[in-house]
Enzyme design. Sequence first.
Site: not given
Length: 478
Positions: A309, A320, A334
């Site tokens: 999470s 990224e 999650k």
Amino acid sequence: MAAKPQKIKRSYQLKHLILTGILGLLLGGGLMFGLVRHQLQVANDAYRSLGKVATVYQTLYYNYYKKVPSSKLEQGAIDGMIESLDDQFTEYLNKAETESLNNTIDSSFSGIGAQVQKAGEYIKISSAITGTPAQKAGLKTDDILLKVNGKSVKGQALDKVVTKIRGKIGTKVTVTIKRGDQVFNKTLTRAKIPIHTVNAKLVKKDGHKVGYLEVTTFSTNTTKEFKTAIKKLRKQGVSAFVVDMRNNPGGLMDQALSMSSMFLKNGQKIMRVKDRSGKVETYTAGKKFDKGFKVTEPTVVLVNGNSASAAEIFSAALNESGHIKLIGAKTYGKGTVQTTQEFKNGTELKLTIAKWLTANGTWIHKKGIEPDIKADYPEVAYSAFIDTTKIYKEGQVSKQVKTLQMFLKYLGYFNGKANGYYGQDTNAAVQKFQSENGLDVNGQATKATVTKIEEKVSQKLGDTDPAYDEALKTVVQE
């Protein structure tokens, strides 16, 4: 006559949103859930929608062949509705679970301030937090906890013992401690204990000074702790950072955003949140989150199957948008956001209200994030413990025996294939282990033998960390 709830306003006030991964234990992990402190509104027609439910409730309450407590029917109705969602992150929390959640989010709990871990049949104190009742009472690392309030804790689960130790601030608890050959009692007054979520240290690698930052959860003060740790490490001359998100189950979304923003250029995407209507809100790095504090030193992030999470938000954002390498094993996966509704009796309903997507728009739910460099503990590190209520011996076949063989193989006592069959080679391996560890030599995996084997496996695993070693090697080359 009644019923449908109004939609929750999707304004996403960051200081309230929590993203949660895997349940844990305070003093050893910590329960992490999602939290938004706003009330759910219900419309005046609630009776109409829930009419059938109300009818069934009344029929059972007044006509079932024996009396049924109203609380039991109420709980059954709640459990049924939640179960129908098939969502492990939506659940009804009882008072104890609600209190544990709130303690975790607030970065504190009430207790004596002793960090503990399982040690055979008993609980061992791994450390006493500075300034807490445990430290002031003189409790030390490796003290063995025999009793709590005069009652033995032998063989009890860690979470059960922790529950007995904790309690309301100002109340007293007596613990019986064994230190070497000495056994004594200590009566301590419970106090508010802060939970530190960031552990930092300086590591020297190939002539470089590297700052290691372990983040255990994302609680109220995590960003503050993280920033303080970075400043301290910089004063010590570090030139790179390793951020360890392994076994971090998640937490407050605003903390994940603030920490992610520190490593990104203003305007770079951190994450997106998509509600049930399909509306997407994008969060980008900037002073709003990081207050102008940036980390530009070479950095790598450690992740594993228990990074979930909020920990995945941080890791994905850096990877990224910041092109920072992830090292370790695939994360938990999650990708949803939770909120809770509080009830007057101290319980809460935790429910999923949205999806979150990575900076590139990927939904990682049940998929996880693959690291750039794979490095992890051996398979044995993730094996379940063996059931010590049974005795394992030659001729038996079971999954427990297979785990036993894996443990023995890891320790260098077993050379065969871990196939679950307790043959002569397994018998011989057990006897050799028993002989070298002061146990009764009978070739049977008794409780004492299994406990000692697991203890040795844990010790060996503690002496090696392939992902950590790879992270240090990689970051000094960045």
